[in-house]
Design an enzyme around this catalytic site. Structure first.
Site, short mmCIF file in Angstrom:
data_model
loop_
_atom_site.label_atom_id
_atom_site.label_comp_id
_atom_site.label_asym_id
_atom_site.label_seq_id
_atom_site.Cartn_x
_atom_site.Cartn_y
_atom_site.Cartn_z
N CYS A 81 0.87 -1.19 0.00
CA CYS A 81 0.00 0.00 0.00
C CYS A 81 0.90 1.23 0.00
CB CYS A 81 -0.91 -0.02 1.23
SG CYS A 81 -1.81 1.53 1.46
N HIS B 178 -3.60 1.19 8.54
CA HIS B 178 -4.30 0.91 7.28
C HIS B 178 -5.76 0.55 7.53
CE1 HIS B 178 -4.56 -0.26 3.03
NE2 HIS B 178 -5.51 -1.05 3.50
N ASN C 192 -13.27 9.87 -0.64
CA ASN C 192 -13.73 9.01 -1.72
C ASN C 192 -13.70 7.57 -1.23
OD1 ASN C 192 -13.92 11.17 -3.56
ND2 ASN C 192 -11.76 10.99 -4.09
N HIS D 54 -6.52 3.18 0.96
CA HIS D 54 -6.09 3.47 2.34
C HIS D 54 -6.84 4.75 2.71
CE1 HIS D 54 -2.60 3.78 5.45
NE2 HIS D 54 -3.43 4.80 5.71
N HIS E 2 -8.42 8.10 3.49
CA HIS E 2 -7.79 9.42 3.58
C HIS E 2 -8.82 10.49 3.29
CE1 HIS E 2 -7.46 7.89 -0.55
NE2 HIS E 2 -7.62 9.15 -0.94
N HIS F 77 -9.26 14.32 1.56
CA HIS F 77 -8.68 15.36 0.71
C HIS F 77 -9.10 16.71 1.30
CE1 HIS F 77 -7.94 12.81 -3.00
NE2 HIS F 77 -8.80 12.04 -2.33
P1 5GP Z 1 -8.49 8.83 -4.06
O1 5GP Z 1 -8.95 8.87 -5.49
O2 5GP Z 1 -8.13 7.43 -3.64
O3 5GP Z 1 -9.47 9.49 -3.13
O4 5GP Z 1 -7.22 9.76 -3.99
C1 5GP Z 1 -5.93 9.30 -4.01
C2 5GP Z 1 -5.06 10.53 -4.14
O5 5GP Z 1 -3.73 10.17 -3.82
C3 5GP Z 1 -5.02 11.14 -5.54
O6 5GP Z 1 -5.45 12.50 -5.47
C4 5GP Z 1 -3.55 11.01 -5.96
O7 5GP Z 1 -3.10 12.13 -6.70
C5 5GP Z 1 -2.84 10.86 -4.63
N1 5GP Z 1 -1.64 10.04 -4.68
C6 5GP Z 1 -1.49 8.82 -5.27
N2 5GP Z 1 -0.25 8.34 -5.07
C7 5GP Z 1 0.40 9.28 -4.34
C8 5GP Z 1 1.73 9.35 -3.82
O8 5GP Z 1 2.57 8.46 -3.99
N3 5GP Z 1 2.05 10.47 -3.11
C9 5GP Z 1 1.17 11.47 -2.90
N4 5GP Z 1 1.60 12.54 -2.20
N5 5GP Z 1 -0.10 11.43 -3.36
C10 5GP Z 1 -0.48 10.35 -4.08
ZN ZN Z 2 -2.26 1.42 3.67
#
Ligand code: 5GP
Ligand code: ZN
Length: 113
Positions: free
Chosen positions: A3, A45, A86, A97, A99, A101
């Site tokens: 992850c 996680h 999301n 994982h 999170h 935004h």
């Molecule tokens: P999700 O679509 O899962 O809500 O958002 C995942 C977010 O993680 C995306 O906005 C993407 O740009 C960000 N992201 C993916 N991989 C990495 C990474 O390795 N480092 C950072 N800082 N952000 C990441």
């Molecule tokens: Zn994780």
């Protein structure tokens, strides 16, 4: 399990944290969708909210408080910001994982999806 956010949380992937405490880290999104775009997540996680149980309530609440504190550091409290979580396919979750935004620094669309 491989992850990327666990690797960021453990320090294995060097990342500039905007906040770190025992349970939570915040760091800039690698592909920002707004001038301020920061991710706030538990170090532990959890794939989704469905994996959280009542003993995680304090952690969940603290994620919001840390988000507000990081918004203050980023200078977007007065102008406002959006928090997004999301989840799953239809929620367009790409990293499994949990999170938040934090987005701000410009007027965001009133459309939510
Ligand atoms: P999700 O679509 O899962 O809500 O958002 C995942 C977010 O993680 C995306 O906005 C993407 O740009 C960000 N992201 C993916 N991989 C990495 C990474 O390795 N480092 C950072 N800082 N952000 C990441
Ligand atoms: Zn994780």
């Amino acid at each position: 399990m491989d992850c990327i956010f666990c690797r960021i949380a453990s320090g294995e992937v060097p990342t500039q944290y905007l906040h770190e405490d025992r349970e939570i880290v915040a760091f800039p999104d690698i592909n920002p969708q707004a001038p301020t775009h920061i991710l706030i997540m538990p170090k532990e996680h959890f794939t989704s909210l469905g994996e959280m149980v009542p003993k995680n309530s304090e952690l969940l609440g603290r994620l919001l408080l840390v988000a507000h504190s990081v918004a203050g550091q980023a200078g977007v409290v007065d102008t406002g910001f959006r928090l997004v979580l999301n989840q799953g396919r239809d929620g367009a979750q790409t990293v499994p994982h949990l999170h938040l935004h934090l987005m701000g620094g410009r007027g965001l669309s009133g459309r939510m999806g």
